[in-house]
Design an enzyme around this catalytic site. Structure first.
Site, PDB file in Angstrom:
ATOM      1  N   ALA A 291       0.829  -1.206   0.000  1.00  0.00           N
ATOM      2  CA  ALA A 291       0.000   0.000   0.000  1.00  0.00           C
ATOM      3  C   ALA A 291       0.865   1.257   0.000  1.00  0.00           C
ATOM      4  O   ALA A 291       0.355   2.354  -0.160  1.00  0.00           O
ATOM      5  CB  ALA A 291      -0.928   0.004   1.214  1.00  0.00           C
ATOM      6  N   LYS A 292       2.160   1.117   0.192  1.00  0.00           N
ATOM      7  CA  LYS A 292       3.123   2.222   0.100  1.00  0.00           C
ATOM      8  C   LYS A 292       2.645   3.456   0.856  1.00  0.00           C
ATOM      9  O   LYS A 292       2.665   4.567   0.344  1.00  0.00           O
ATOM     10  CB  LYS A 292       3.443   2.529  -1.358  1.00  0.00           C
ATOM     11  CG  LYS A 292       4.094   1.333  -2.061  1.00  0.00           C
ATOM     12  CD  LYS A 292       4.575   1.642  -3.456  1.00  0.00           C
ATOM     13  CE  LYS A 292       5.349   0.487  -4.064  1.00  0.00           C
ATOM     14  NZ  LYS A 292       4.548  -0.703  -4.385  1.00  0.00           N
ATOM     15  N   ARG A 293       2.263   3.260   2.117  1.00  0.00           N
ATOM     16  CA  ARG A 293       1.781   4.361   2.927  1.00  0.00           C
ATOM     17  C   ARG A 293       2.940   5.174   3.490  1.00  0.00           C
ATOM     18  O   ARG A 293       4.082   4.696   3.561  1.00  0.00           O
ATOM     19  CB  ARG A 293       0.911   3.835   4.081  1.00  0.00           C
ATOM     20  CG  ARG A 293      -0.357   3.126   3.628  1.00  0.00           C
ATOM     21  CD  ARG A 293      -1.279   4.031   2.831  1.00  0.00           C
ATOM     22  NE  ARG A 293      -2.601   3.470   2.673  1.00  0.00           N
ATOM     23  CZ  ARG A 293      -3.091   2.911   1.559  1.00  0.00           C
ATOM     24  NH1 ARG A 293      -2.348   2.835   0.472  1.00  0.00           N
ATOM     25  NH2 ARG A 293      -4.331   2.446   1.523  1.00  0.00           N
TER      26      ARG A 293
END
Lengths: 312, 312
Positions: A107-109
Site C-alpha cells: 500500500a506504500k503508505r
C-alpha cells in the site's frame, strides 16, 4: 510469538522458495467465468469488480498456498473499486492468512506522526491477524517524508511483531529521477538504505536480520548487489521479476549464501500467466488455475536453479 | 467544465478565504454525545468508530461549508477503522461535495504505472463526484518513486479536471532527512519542485496556475517563500498552520498579491479547537459546533489580517 522475519524465514525454509505471489487483480484480465458470476450477482460496477477480485484472489490463494511462503496484495487495485474493493482486500488478506500464507500488504503508505500511527494500526497485525483491521503481517512504506515518519511504523512493527519494507530503489523506469541524486558520492537511495539499515540493525538485536526490510527492484541488478552488502540486516522485497523484465540472474544478488534475506515478487507473470506464451497454449482460460500453478512452479524452479535459493 | 484550480480560485474568491479545514477524526477527542450514540448502535469497534467519525465530520461540514472553500479528509484515520472507515470516508467526501465544498483527499498515494492509474481512478473525480468511487476533487501524492509515477495522476487530473498536490517540502520535524539532500546547490526538494513546476507549467497552458499543485509545510517559512517563486504555476497546499506551530506570518509568502495560489490547512486547531484555551472556556464540548465555527472564523480573520488573503 515470533517476529515477522523469523516467521518469513521459517516459511521460506518450509516451502523451499523465496517466491512471492503478487495479487494485482485487473478486471479486463479476470477469467470470464468469474466476471460472469460477479455480474450475475448485481450491484454497482465497483461492487461487481470487487466481488470478482475477491473470488479470483481466493482461488489463487488455494492454488499457491502449498507452494510459496507469502502473497502480496496490491491495495491500489482494490481501492479502485471503492469501499467494496477495500472490503474484498480485507477478506483476501484474512483468507491468505487462514491458508497459512504470510501477507505483505503493498500500500506504500507514509505520513507524519499520529497519521503514520493510524496507517500502522490499520495494516500491521503481526502474528495475530485480528490485531489490526486489515490484519497483514507486513506493509510497504514510503520514506520521502523522513525518518521520523518511518518511526511510528517501526514502533508498531516492534509492538505486534509485524514487518515493513521501506521503498529504497524502486523498479520503474523513472526510479532514478530523485532516488539517484548524488551528494558526496552517496546517492539518495543509498542514503535511505543507510538509514533503513540503522533502524533494522537496532531492531535485529544481535540476530542476522530484523523485520525492517527494503524494496529494491530486480530491474537494477547492480544496485541490488551493492545494496545487499550495504544493508546486511535488512530483508529485501524484490519486485520487477518476470513481466517487468527482471531475471533470476538479476535477483541472485539479493540473497545470502543460505538463500535467505530476500523474497522475489511476480504478479502478472503468475496470476495472469495462463494468458501468455506456452502456458496459454497448454492451459488457457479454461484451466486457468492449473496455469497459475504451472507459472508458480516455473518461477520456483527458475529461482532454485539460478540463485542461492537453490540452497534452501 | 472548469479545472480544479479554476473551481478552487472561484471558491476562494466567493468565501474570501484560503482556509482549508482538515478532517482528522480521532476517537479519544470526539464529543461524548457522538461516541455514545455510535456505541449504542453496536457493531465492531472499527464500525462504531467509523460511525462516529462520519457523524462528527458531517456535522463539521455543516458548520464550515458556508465559511471555507474546501476540506481535506485524512484517509489514514478512516483506514484505521478498517473497511467501515473507508465507507465513512467515501460518505464524508460525498457529503462535503454536496455541501458545495471542494475536497482534497489526503492519502499521499504513489506507485508505478498501472498501479498509479488505479489509485488515480479510485480518488480523482473532478467536477463530477460520481466519476470516481471516492469522488474527490484532488489528491495528495508522493514523488519518491519518480516523475513517471506522477504521470498517471497528471493524466487522470487532465482527463477529469481534477487536481493534485505533490509532496515537496513537508511540515514534520524530520522533513529534511532526505528532502534537504543537496547536489550542485540544489536540494532534493528543490529538484522535486522544479519537476512539479515543469508538469504544472505544461498543464497551465498559458494560464497563471494549473491544477498540479505542491505540499509545502508552514513550518519552514523561508523555504515556502523561495518555493513560491520557484514554482509560479503551482498552487500550494500549506499544512502546519496552528497546532503544528506555523503562524499566519509564516504562510504569507505562499500567496500571490491577489491572495490566490495557496490554501492553508488547519486540522486539530479547527475540529478540536473547542478543547483548548479560550474556546474551551467559552464553548467546551457542550457547544462544540459553535467552537468549531469560532475557531474557523479566527483562522479566517488571522489569514485576512496578516497575509495577502486580505486582498481577496
Amino acid at each position: 510469538m515470533a517476529s515477522y522475519v523469523e516467521r518469513l524465514h521459517q516459511a521460506i525454509q518450509k516451502k523451499k522458495t523465496p517466491a512471492l505471489v503478487g495479487l494485482d487483480p485487473r478486471w479486463d484480465q479476470i477469467p470470464a467465468e468469474i466476471q460472469n458470476s460477479a455480474d450475475a450477482s448485481g450491484g454497482t460496477c465497483g461492487e461487481i469488480q470487487a466481488k470478482a477480485y475477491e473470488e479470483f484472489c481466493l482461488r489463487i490463494i488455494d492454488v499457491v498456498a502449498p507452494l510459496v511462503p507469502a502473497v502480496k496484495p496490491q491495495s491500489a487495485f482494490f481501492e479502485a473499486c471503492g469501499p467494496a474493493g477495500v472490503i474484498a482486500l480485507r477478506n483476501v488478506i484474512q483468507a491468505a492468512r487462514q491458508a497459512g500464507l504470510l501477507v505483505v500488504c503493498d500500500a506504500k503508505r507514509g505520513d507524519i506522526g499520529s497519521t503514520a500511527q493510524a496507517y500502522a494500526a490499520a495494516y500491521l497485525a503481526g502474528e495475530d491477524p485480528k490485531s489490526a483491521p486489515f490484519g497483514a503481517d507486513c506493509l510497504t512504506v514510503n520514506p520521502y517524508m523522513g525518518v521520523d515518519t518511518l518511526q511510528p511504523f517501526v514502533d508498531r512493527a516492534k509492538e505486534v511483531e509485524a514487518g515493513l519494507y521501506v521503498l529504497v530503489r524502486t523498479s520503474n523506469p523513472g526510479a532514478g529521477d530523485f532516488q539517484d541524486r548524488e551528494t558526496d558520492s552517496t546517492k539518495l537511495f543509498e542514503n535511505v538504505a543507510d538509514r533503513v539499515e540503522a533502524l533494522s540493525q537496532e531492531m535485529a538485536n544481535g540476530n542476522d536480520y530484523s523485520s525492517i526490510g527494503a524494496v529494491i527492484g530486480a530491474t537494477y541488478p547492480k544496485e541490488l548487489d551493492e545494496l545487499r552488502k550495504r544493508m546486511p540486516h535488512v530483508p529485501l522485497l524484490v519486485p520487477g521479476y518476470g513481466s517487468q523484465g527482471g531475471t533470476s540472474a538479476d535477483v541472485a544478488g539479493a540473497f545470502d549464501q543460505n538463500g535467505l534475506g530476500a523474497i522475489v515478487n511476480s504478479s502478472r507473470g503468475i496470476i495472469f500467466g495462463f494468458q501468455k506464451g506456452k502456458l496459454a497454449e497448454e492451459f488457457g482460460e479454461e484451466k486457468w488455475e492449473a496455469g497459475v500453478e504451472a507459472a508458480t512452479r516455473l518461477m520456483i524452479e527458475d529461482l532454485a536453479a539460478n540463485t542461492p535459493a537453490g540452497n534452501l
